[in-house]
Motif scaffolding. Structure first.
Motif, short mmCIF file in Angstrom:
data_model
loop_
_atom_site.label_atom_id
_atom_site.label_comp_id
_atom_site.label_asym_id
_atom_site.label_seq_id
_atom_site.Cartn_x
_atom_site.Cartn_y
_atom_site.Cartn_z
N MET A 111 0.87 -1.15 0.10
CA MET A 111 0.01 0.07 -0.04
C MET A 111 0.87 1.15 -0.12
N SER A 112 0.39 2.30 0.00
CA SER A 112 0.91 3.76 0.00
C SER A 112 1.77 3.93 1.10
N ALA A 113 2.93 4.74 1.02
CA ALA A 113 3.54 5.34 2.06
C ALA A 113 3.11 6.51 2.59
N PHE A 114 2.10 6.97 2.10
CA PHE A 114 1.12 7.93 2.53
C PHE A 114 0.38 7.53 3.87
N LEU A 115 0.28 6.38 3.98
CA LEU A 115 -0.60 5.80 5.10
C LEU A 115 0.25 6.11 6.35
N LEU A 116 1.65 6.45 6.21
CA LEU A 116 2.59 6.61 7.40
C LEU A 116 2.45 8.12 7.83
N TRP A 117 1.66 8.78 6.83
CA TRP A 117 1.87 10.37 6.95
C TRP A 117 0.87 10.65 7.62
N ASP A 118 0.98 12.15 8.11
CA ASP A 118 -0.21 12.84 8.67
C ASP A 118 -1.02 13.06 7.62
N ARG A 119 -2.27 12.66 7.46
CA ARG A 119 -3.27 13.00 6.25
C ARG A 119 -3.17 14.12 5.77
N SER A 120 -3.08 15.21 6.60
CA SER A 120 -3.05 16.76 6.28
C SER A 120 -1.65 16.96 5.26
N LYS A 121 -0.66 16.20 5.45
CA LYS A 121 0.30 16.44 4.81
C LYS A 121 0.43 15.73 3.40
N VAL A 122 -0.56 14.78 3.00
CA VAL A 122 -0.79 14.00 1.76
C VAL A 122 -0.98 14.97 0.62
N PRO A 123 -0.35 15.04 -0.62
CA PRO A 123 -0.56 16.05 -1.53
C PRO A 123 -2.34 15.58 -1.95
N PRO A 124 -3.14 16.70 -1.72
CA PRO A 124 -4.47 16.66 -2.18
C PRO A 124 -4.82 15.61 -3.46
N ARG A 125 -3.95 15.78 -4.47
CA ARG A 125 -4.43 14.86 -5.57
C ARG A 125 -4.18 13.50 -5.23
N LEU A 126 -3.53 12.85 -4.17
CA LEU A 126 -3.38 11.67 -3.71
C LEU A 126 -4.23 11.09 -2.98
N ILE A 127 -5.03 12.10 -2.16
CA ILE A 127 -5.81 11.62 -1.15
C ILE A 127 -6.80 10.60 -1.42
N PRO A 128 -7.53 10.58 -2.59
CA PRO A 128 -8.46 9.37 -2.79
C PRO A 128 -7.94 8.32 -3.07
N VAL A 129 -6.68 7.99 -3.77
CA VAL A 129 -6.03 6.66 -3.68
C VAL A 129 -5.63 6.30 -2.51
N THR A 130 -5.14 7.26 -1.59
CA THR A 130 -4.46 6.82 -0.17
C THR A 130 -5.68 6.49 0.79
N GLU A 131 -7.05 6.98 0.44
CA GLU A 131 -8.30 6.41 1.16
C GLU A 131 -8.59 5.12 1.04
N ASP A 132 -8.48 4.86 -0.24
CA ASP A 132 -8.77 3.28 -0.43
C ASP A 132 -7.48 2.52 -0.28
N HIS A 133 -6.38 2.97 0.05
CA HIS A 133 -5.22 2.09 0.41
C HIS A 133 -5.43 1.98 2.03
N ASP A 134 -6.01 3.03 2.58
CA ASP A 134 -6.36 2.75 3.98
C ASP A 134 -7.44 1.76 4.27
N ARG A 135 -8.41 1.71 3.28
CA ARG A 135 -9.46 0.80 3.47
C ARG A 135 -8.87 -0.59 3.26
N MET A 136 -7.98 -0.58 2.18
CA MET A 136 -7.38 -1.92 1.98
C MET A 136 -6.68 -2.42 3.26
N TYR A 137 -5.83 -1.44 3.90
CA TYR A 137 -4.99 -1.85 5.13
C TYR A 137 -6.07 -2.17 6.30
#
Length: 158
Positions: A111-137
Motif C-alpha cells: 500500500m501507499s507510504a502515505f498511510l504513514l503520513w499525517d493525512r493533512s500533509k498528503v498531496p491533495p491529488r493523492l488523497i482519494p487513492v490513499t483513502e482506498d489504500h487505508d480501507r485496504m489496510y
C-alpha cells in the motif's frame, strides 16, 4: 514468506510494483500465479507459472487464481488514475474471503507510504487513492490472517 510456501498468487502483477515483484518471486523459486485483466501488459519473458485473465473484483476470477496457492501478494494500484476508487479495498475483500475459505493464511499487502503520513500533509491529488489504500489496510488488519503490510514510496518505471 517461508520454506513451506511454494505457490504464490500475485494480484497486481502488471503495475510498476508488480512488474518489479514478479521476477523477484520467480527468481526466489516460487511458482507464481498472476491474475491480470490484460495479459499483454506482462513482459514476454515473465515466467509466471500460470496466468489467469480476469478481474480482482470478480470473486470467481479470484477463486481460480487461488487454486493450489500457499500465500498471496497483493499489489493492487490505479496506475496514474487518481480519482476516488474502492477497487483496491473491494479487491482485497474478495482475496481475503477466498483465502479464508481455502485456509490460506499468509498475505503480503503493498500500500501507499502515505498511510504513514499525517493525512493533512498528503498531496491533495493523492488523497482519494490513499483513502482506498487505508480501507485496504483495514481489511488486512481485521482479517485475522497472517499479514505483512509493505508501504514503499512511489515506484516509477525508470
Amino acid at each position: 514468506m517461508s520454506g513451506s510456501i511454494k505457490n504464490v498468487a500475485i494480484f497486481g502483477a502488471t503495475g510498476m510494483t508488480g512488474l518489479a515483484t514478479l521476477p523477484q518471486a520467480v527468481a526466489a523459486g516460487y511458482n507464481v500465479t498472476v491474475l491480470v485483466r490484460d495479459p499483454s501488459k506482462l513482459p514476454a519473458d515473465h515466467k509466471a507459472s500460470k496466468v489467469v485473465v480476469g478481474d480482482v473484483l470478480n470473486k470467481e476470477d479470484v477463486k481460480k487464481t487461488m487454486e493450489g496457492q500457499d500465500a498471496v501478494i497483493i499489489i493492487l494500484g490505479t496506475r496514474n488514475v487518481l480519482t476516488p476508487t474502492t477497487m483496491m479495498s473491494e479487491g482485497t475483500k474478495n482475496i481475503v474471503e477466498v483465502m479464508k475459505a481455502r485456509g490460506i493464511r499468509k498475505v503480503v499487502g503493498c500500500m501507499s507510504a502515505f498511510l504513514l503520513w499525517d493525512r493533512s500533509k498528503v498531496p491533495p491529488r493523492l488523497i482519494p487513492v490513499t483513502e482506498d489504500h487505508d480501507r485496504m489496510y483495514t481489511v488486512l488488519k481485521t482479517s485475522g490472517l497472517d499479514y505483512v503490510a509493505v508501504m514503499p514510496p512511489h515506484i516509477g518505471g525508470q
